[in-house]
Design a protein around this motif. Sequence first.
Motif, PDB file in Angstrom:
ATOM      1  N   ASP A  59      28.589  13.713   2.249  1.00 53.85           N
ATOM      2  CA  ASP A  59      29.763  13.273   2.967  1.00 53.85           C
ATOM      3  C   ASP A  59      29.678  12.035   3.586  1.00 53.85           C
ATOM      4  O   ASP A  59      28.540  11.457   3.758  1.00 53.85           O
ATOM      5  CB  ASP A  59      29.709  14.313   4.231  1.00 53.85           C
ATOM      6  N   CYS A  60      30.980  11.280   3.675  1.00 54.58           N
ATOM      7  CA  CYS A  60      31.008   9.914   4.180  1.00 54.58           C
ATOM      8  C   CYS A  60      30.921  10.204   5.545  1.00 54.58           C
ATOM      9  O   CYS A  60      31.177  11.029   6.139  1.00 54.58           O
ATOM     10  CB  CYS A  60      32.376   9.265   3.788  1.00 54.58           C
ATOM     11  N   TRP A  61      30.604   8.931   6.259  1.00 53.93           N
ATOM     12  CA  TRP A  61      30.465   8.994   7.704  1.00 53.93           C
ATOM     13  C   TRP A  61      31.700   9.372   8.496  1.00 53.93           C
ATOM     14  O   TRP A  61      32.652   8.295   8.270  1.00 53.93           O
ATOM     15  CB  TRP A  61      29.677   7.793   8.284  1.00 53.93           C
ATOM     16  N   ASN A  62      31.997  10.122   9.344  1.00 55.20           N
ATOM     17  CA  ASN A  62      33.050  10.043  10.146  1.00 55.20           C
ATOM     18  C   ASN A  62      32.435  10.433  11.681  1.00 55.20           C
ATOM     19  O   ASN A  62      31.511  11.204  11.945  1.00 55.20           O
ATOM     20  CB  ASN A  62      34.045  11.274   9.948  1.00 55.20           C
ATOM     21  N   TRP A  75      33.177  15.715   2.463  1.00 58.77           N
ATOM     22  CA  TRP A  75      34.341  14.814   3.058  1.00 58.77           C
ATOM     23  C   TRP A  75      33.990  13.344   2.603  1.00 58.77           C
ATOM     24  O   TRP A  75      33.128  12.755   2.851  1.00 58.77           O
ATOM     25  CB  TRP A  75      33.911  14.770   4.491  1.00 58.77           C
ATOM     26  N   SER A  77      36.324  11.004   2.647  1.00 53.71           N
ATOM     27  CA  SER A  77      37.138   9.842   3.146  1.00 53.71           C
ATOM     28  C   SER A  77      36.520   9.515   4.438  1.00 53.71           C
ATOM     29  O   SER A  77      35.359  10.206   4.929  1.00 53.71           O
ATOM     30  CB  SER A  77      38.505  10.351   3.379  1.00 53.71           C
ATOM     31  N   GLY A  78      36.834   8.377   5.166  1.00 54.20           N
ATOM     32  CA  GLY A  78      36.290   7.923   6.212  1.00 54.20           C
ATOM     33  C   GLY A  78      35.085   6.691   5.972  1.00 54.20           C
ATOM     34  O   GLY A  78      35.765   5.826   5.008  1.00 54.20           O
ATOM     35  N   ASP A  79      34.171   6.304   6.559  1.00 57.67           N
ATOM     36  CA  ASP A  79      33.498   5.192   6.268  1.00 57.67           C
ATOM     37  C   ASP A  79      32.588   5.478   5.046  1.00 57.67           C
ATOM     38  O   ASP A  79      31.094   6.015   5.272  1.00 57.67           O
ATOM     39  CB  ASP A  79      32.500   4.765   7.436  1.00 57.67           C
ATOM     40  N   CYS A  80      32.837   5.438   3.790  1.00 53.42           N
ATOM     41  CA  CYS A  80      31.876   5.646   2.779  1.00 53.42           C
ATOM     42  C   CYS A  80      31.015   4.895   2.274  1.00 53.42           C
ATOM     43  O   CYS A  80      30.318   4.907   1.350  1.00 53.42           O
ATOM     44  CB  CYS A  80      33.001   6.072   1.709  1.00 53.42           C
TER      45      CYS A  80
END
Length: 122
Positions: A59-62, A75, A77-80
């Motif tokens: 997971d990318c950070w959210n 996940w 998308s977000g801060d990958c």
Amino acid sequence: EYAARAGSSSEYSWGNSASSSRANYSDSGYSKTVAVKSYSPNAFGLYDMHGNVMEWVQDCWNASYSGAPSNGQAWQSGDCSSHVLRGGSWNFPADFVRSASRYYFTAGDRYTVIGFRLVQDR
């Protein structure tokens, strides 16, 4: 989180209280990593899902779960540039080894408290 919970809804796969007899974290007294399988497996038969080293996940950070996939997929998308770490480690307090606890670092960061998990199909 699904793997760490192992079907439970509690803070840890074994209940709601931290236990140094079930996970290697700052109160365990080791001040280092310990051998794999030093603690009992969870209900899914998985070892070391709490403590020892934090593990990179896909997971990318959210900052929150708003918009997270609901089908169990990673996940993406977000801060990958930063990825989620789970499980806590030997030098983090009990709060960080909870099933729902997550942290993040940039993908290039390397520390003695970070590792990864290998998975093998049977």
